[in-house]
Design a protein around this motif. Structure first.
Motif, PDB file in Angstrom:
ATOM      1  N   GLY A   3       0.776  -1.234   0.000  1.00 20.91           N
ATOM      2  CA  GLY A   3       0.000   0.000   0.000  1.00 20.91           C
ATOM      3  C   GLY A   3       0.804   1.279   0.000  1.00 20.91           C
ATOM      4  N   PHE A   4       2.125   1.195  -0.186  1.00 23.93           N
ATOM      5  CA  PHE A   4       2.955   2.387  -0.230  1.00 23.93           C
ATOM      6  C   PHE A   4       3.084   2.900  -1.666  1.00 23.93           C
ATOM      7  CE2 PHE A   4       4.658   0.059   3.485  1.00 23.93           C
ATOM      8  CZ  PHE A   4       4.476   1.038   4.460  1.00 23.93           C
ATOM      9  N   ALA A   5       3.311   4.195  -1.793  1.00 23.70           N
ATOM     10  CA  ALA A   5       3.709   4.775  -3.076  1.00 23.70           C
ATOM     11  C   ALA A   5       5.236   4.833  -3.097  1.00 23.70           C
ATOM     12  CB  ALA A   5       3.125   6.173  -3.244  1.00 23.70           C
ATOM     13  N   THR A   6       5.842   4.632  -4.265  1.00 27.07           N
ATOM     14  CA  THR A   6       7.306   4.585  -4.336  1.00 27.07           C
ATOM     15  C   THR A   6       7.857   5.504  -5.413  1.00 27.07           C
ATOM     16  OG1 THR A   6       7.326   2.706  -5.877  1.00 27.07           O
ATOM     17  CG2 THR A   6       7.360   2.188  -3.521  1.00 27.07           C
ATOM     18  N   MET A   7       9.069   5.967  -5.173  1.00 25.63           N
ATOM     19  CA  MET A   7       9.886   6.647  -6.161  1.00 25.63           C
ATOM     20  C   MET A   7      11.263   6.027  -6.059  1.00 25.63           C
ATOM     21  SD  MET A   7       8.914  10.646  -5.386  1.00 25.63           S
ATOM     22  CE  MET A   7       9.961  11.236  -6.727  1.00 25.63           C
ATOM     23  N   SER A   8      12.050   6.086  -7.134  1.00 27.67           N
ATOM     24  CA  SER A   8      13.398   5.520  -7.065  1.00 27.67           C
ATOM     25  C   SER A   8      14.394   6.408  -7.789  1.00 27.67           C
ATOM     26  CB  SER A   8      13.433   4.103  -7.647  1.00 27.67           C
ATOM     27  OG  SER A   8      13.138   4.117  -9.030  1.00 27.67           O
ATOM     28  N   ARG A   9      15.618   6.375  -7.303  1.00 26.08           N
ATOM     29  CA  ARG A   9      16.743   7.067  -7.918  1.00 26.08           C
ATOM     30  C   ARG A   9      17.954   6.145  -7.873  1.00 26.08           C
ATOM     31  NH1 ARG A   9      13.050   9.688  -9.005  1.00 26.08           N
ATOM     32  NH2 ARG A   9      12.736  11.963  -9.015  1.00 26.08           N
ATOM     33  N   ALA A  10      18.715   6.092  -8.965  1.00 24.33           N
ATOM     34  CA  ALA A  10      19.896   5.233  -9.026  1.00 24.33           C
ATOM     35  C   ALA A  10      21.132   5.915  -8.464  1.00 24.33           C
ATOM     36  CB  ALA A  10      20.155   4.798 -10.470  1.00 24.33           C
ATOM     37  N   THR A  11      21.071   7.224  -8.276  1.00 17.39           N
ATOM     38  CA  THR A  11      22.181   7.989  -7.711  1.00 17.39           C
ATOM     39  C   THR A  11      21.648   8.888  -6.604  1.00 17.39           C
ATOM     40  OG1 THR A  11      21.894   9.713  -9.391  1.00 17.39           O
ATOM     41  CG2 THR A  11      23.496   7.967  -9.870  1.00 17.39           C
ATOM     42  N   GLY A  12      22.567   9.387  -5.788  1.00 18.88           N
ATOM     43  CA  GLY A  12      22.134  10.174  -4.637  1.00 18.88           C
ATOM     44  C   GLY A  12      22.290  11.671  -4.773  1.00 18.88           C
ATOM     45  N   GLY A  13      22.966  12.122  -5.817  1.00 18.60           N
ATOM     46  CA  GLY A  13      23.269  13.540  -5.938  1.00 18.60           C
ATOM     47  C   GLY A  13      22.055  14.446  -5.965  1.00 18.60           C
ATOM     48  N   GLY A  14      20.968  13.985  -6.562  1.00 14.73           N
ATOM     49  CA  GLY A  14      19.781  14.829  -6.690  1.00 14.73           C
ATOM     50  C   GLY A  14      18.789  14.706  -5.550  1.00 14.73           C
ATOM     51  N   VAL A  15      19.108  13.873  -4.543  1.00 17.28           N
ATOM     52  CA  VAL A  15      18.153  13.631  -3.459  1.00 17.28           C
ATOM     53  C   VAL A  15      17.857  14.889  -2.630  1.00 17.28           C
ATOM     54  CG1 VAL A  15      17.783  12.370  -1.297  1.00 17.28           C
ATOM     55  CG2 VAL A  15      18.574  11.156  -3.337  1.00 17.28           C
ATOM     56  N   PRO A  16      18.878  15.674  -2.223  1.00 22.97           N
ATOM     57  CA  PRO A  16      18.566  16.873  -1.422  1.00 22.97           C
ATOM     58  C   PRO A  16      17.597  17.824  -2.121  1.00 22.97           C
ATOM     59  CG  PRO A  16      20.896  16.369  -1.236  1.00 22.97           C
ATOM     60  CD  PRO A  16      20.342  15.467  -2.310  1.00 22.97           C
ATOM     61  N   SER A  17      17.791  18.061  -3.417  1.00 25.31           N
ATOM     62  CA  SER A  17      16.878  18.963  -4.132  1.00 25.31           C
ATOM     63  C   SER A  17      15.504  18.323  -4.298  1.00 25.31           C
ATOM     64  CB  SER A  17      17.457  19.340  -5.495  1.00 25.31           C
ATOM     65  OG  SER A  17      17.663  18.189  -6.300  1.00 25.31           O
ATOM     66  N   LEU A  18      15.455  17.001  -4.449  1.00 23.62           N
ATOM     67  CA  LEU A  18      14.167  16.306  -4.547  1.00 23.62           C
ATOM     68  C   LEU A  18      13.354  16.487  -3.271  1.00 23.62           C
ATOM     69  CD1 LEU A  18      12.366  14.329  -6.222  1.00 23.62           C
ATOM     70  CD2 LEU A  18      13.518  12.468  -5.001  1.00 23.62           C
ATOM     71  N   LEU A  19      14.017  16.457  -2.127  1.00 16.57           N
ATOM     72  CA  LEU A  19      13.325  16.618  -0.851  1.00 16.57           C
ATOM     73  C   LEU A  19      12.741  18.017  -0.696  1.00 16.57           C
ATOM     74  CD1 LEU A  19      15.762  14.744   1.555  1.00 16.57           C
ATOM     75  CD2 LEU A  19      13.530  13.968   0.770  1.00 16.57           C
ATOM     76  N   GLU A  20      13.282  18.969  -1.424  1.00 17.88           N
ATOM     77  CA  GLU A  20      12.751  20.335  -1.370  1.00 17.88           C
ATOM     78  C   GLU A  20      11.437  20.465  -2.134  1.00 17.88           C
ATOM     79  OE1 GLU A  20      13.967  22.732   0.389  1.00 17.88           O
ATOM     80  OE2 GLU A  20      15.838  21.791   1.000  1.00 17.88           O
ATOM     81  N   SER A  21      11.234  19.595  -3.110  1.00 16.97           N
ATOM     82  CA  SER A  21      10.070  19.756  -3.988  1.00 16.97           C
ATOM     83  C   SER A  21       9.026  18.658  -3.854  1.00 16.97           C
ATOM     84  CB  SER A  21      10.531  19.807  -5.456  1.00 16.97           C
ATOM     85  OG  SER A  21      11.213  18.614  -5.822  1.00 16.97           O
ATOM     86  N   GLU A  22       9.380  17.542  -3.236  1.00 11.81           N
ATOM     87  CA  GLU A  22       8.459  16.416  -3.141  1.00 11.81           C
ATOM     88  C   GLU A  22       8.237  16.015  -1.689  1.00 11.81           C
ATOM     89  OE1 GLU A  22       6.882  14.917  -5.559  1.00 11.81           O
ATOM     90  OE2 GLU A  22       7.897  15.702  -7.333  1.00 11.81           O
ATOM     91  N   ARG A  23       7.041  15.488  -1.406  1.00 12.84           N
ATOM     92  CA  ARG A  23       6.783  14.915  -0.075  1.00 12.84           C
ATOM     93  C   ARG A  23       7.323  13.504  -0.050  1.00 12.84           C
ATOM     94  NH1 ARG A  23       3.238  11.316   1.793  1.00 12.84           N
ATOM     95  NH2 ARG A  23       2.041  11.355  -0.141  1.00 12.84           N
ATOM     96  N   ILE A  24       8.310  13.274   0.791  1.00 13.64           N
ATOM     97  CA  ILE A  24       8.893  11.948   0.976  1.00 13.64           C
ATOM     98  C   ILE A  24       8.723  11.576   2.440  1.00 13.64           C
ATOM     99  CG2 ILE A  24      10.970  10.533   0.816  1.00 13.64           C
ATOM    100  CD1 ILE A  24       9.959  11.503  -1.895  1.00 13.64           C
ATOM    101  N   ASP A  25       8.136  10.406   2.704  1.00 18.41           N
ATOM    102  CA  ASP A  25       7.877   9.992   4.077  1.00 18.41           C
ATOM    103  C   ASP A  25       8.985   9.132   4.660  1.00 18.41           C
ATOM    104  OD1 ASP A  25       5.110  11.096   4.476  1.00 18.41           O
ATOM    105  OD2 ASP A  25       4.756   9.874   2.703  1.00 18.41           O
ATOM    106  N   LEU A  26       9.749   8.462   3.794  1.00 20.98           N
ATOM    107  CA  LEU A  26      10.852   7.632   4.271  1.00 20.98           C
ATOM    108  C   LEU A  26      11.789   7.361   3.100  1.00 20.98           C
ATOM    109  CD1 LEU A  26      10.790   4.676   6.730  1.00 20.98           C
ATOM    110  CD2 LEU A  26      11.792   4.285   4.463  1.00 20.98           C
ATOM    111  N   ILE A  27      13.089   7.276   3.394  1.00 24.40           N
ATOM    112  CA  ILE A  27      14.090   6.983   2.367  1.00 24.40           C
ATOM    113  C   ILE A  27      14.749   5.644   2.670  1.00 24.40           C
ATOM    114  CG2 ILE A  27      16.230   7.738   1.250  1.00 24.40           C
ATOM    115  CD1 ILE A  27      15.544  10.588   2.086  1.00 24.40           C
ATOM    116  N   ILE A  28      14.808   4.772   1.672  1.00 25.73           N
ATOM    117  CA  ILE A  28      15.624   3.560   1.739  1.00 25.73           C
ATOM    118  C   ILE A  28      16.886   3.877   0.961  1.00 25.73           C
ATOM    119  CG2 ILE A  28      15.797   1.124   1.110  1.00 25.73           C
ATOM    120  CD1 ILE A  28      12.741   0.968   1.359  1.00 25.73           C
ATOM    121  N   LEU A  29      18.006   3.935   1.643  1.00 19.78           N
ATOM    122  CA  LEU A  29      19.234   4.504   1.082  1.00 19.78           C
ATOM    123  C   LEU A  29      20.370   3.495   1.074  1.00 19.78           C
ATOM    124  CD1 LEU A  29      20.909   6.949   0.108  1.00 19.78           C
ATOM    125  CD2 LEU A  29      21.170   7.608   2.504  1.00 19.78           C
TER     126      LEU A  29
END
Length: 226
Positions: free
Chosen positions: A26-52
């Motif tokens: 029942g979760f919604a997911t997003m994925s990224r293959a690299t980590g460089g864009g994660v900080p800016s993604l957190l500024e624009s998207e609602r993220i409830d948890l990160i699997i890193l």
């Protein structure tokens, strides 16, 4: 509203397995293959948890977690191929909420995701490092405990007024004059409906947090110390 999980992992097979398992739960997911864009993604998207994943191709997952923790309190679960105790201790000390060693069971990881979300959403201290509500004007957004709220144009404008004037009571008519281009074309119930949506979105981030006060027959205010 479904909790949204961001998977930062460069192995496609692992991502596919995780997305299938999480979406089945029942979760919604997003994925990224690299980590460089994660900080800016957190500024624009609602993220409830990160699997890193710690071993990313562009950045070290531990360093990325440190960067995230400077501005966000979003829960983080580390994935790593290293099971040594020192790695586990370092990961938890820099701000991770849990630590899973590869290979792992997707079902077990889903259980850990649920446990972390329950723990962090019920504990205000988990988000104490970020202000309850913060207007980021140049990004046209409001953050709730560090998490950007997904607000419509009118929801943003309404909440911005309340956040910038804590304790002040605004009548529905005043809010309509300040927010709507043509307030005469709107109705009092329009303000009520937008406030209801704002409350719902705030509770999706922090269920126990209810900062907007309804003054019956008058209008709305934000608690002075939410």
């Amino acid at each position: 509203m479904k909790a949204r999980i961001l998977i930062v992992e460069d192995e496609p097979a692992i991502v596919d397995n995780l997305e299938y398992a999480l979406q089945t739960e029942g979760f919604a997911t997003m994925s990224r293959a690299t980590g460089g864009g994660v900080p800016s993604l957190l500024e624009s998207e609602r993220i409830d948890l990160i699997i890193l994943d710690i071993g990313l191709p562009d950045v070290n997952g531990l360093e990325l977690c440190k960067t995230i923790r400077q501005h966000h309190s979003v829960p983080v679960i580390f994935l790593t191929a290293r099971a040594e105790e020192v790695d586990r201790v370092v990961g938890l000390e820099i701000g991770a909420d849990d630590y899973v060693v590869k290979p792992f069971s997707p079902r077990e990881l889903c259980a850990r995701v649920k446990a972390v979300l329950r723990r962090t959403r019920c504990a205000p201290s988990a988000t104490a490092s970020a202000p309850p509500l913060e207007v980021v004007d140049h990004k046209h957004c409001v953050r709730c405990f560090g998490q950007p709220l997904e607000l419509s144009r009118y929801e943003y404008a309404l909440l911005k007024i309340l956040v910038e004037h804590p304790g002040q009571v605004f009548s529905r008519e005043h809010l309509m004059d300040r927010v709507w281009d043509d307030p005469l074309a709107s109705m009092d119930r329009t303000v009520d409906a937008h406030i209801k949506n704002i409350r719902k979105k705030i509770k999706a981030v922090q269920p126990e947090f209810d900062p907007i006060v309804t003054h019956r027959g008058i209008g709305y205010a934000l608690k002075e110390n939410p």
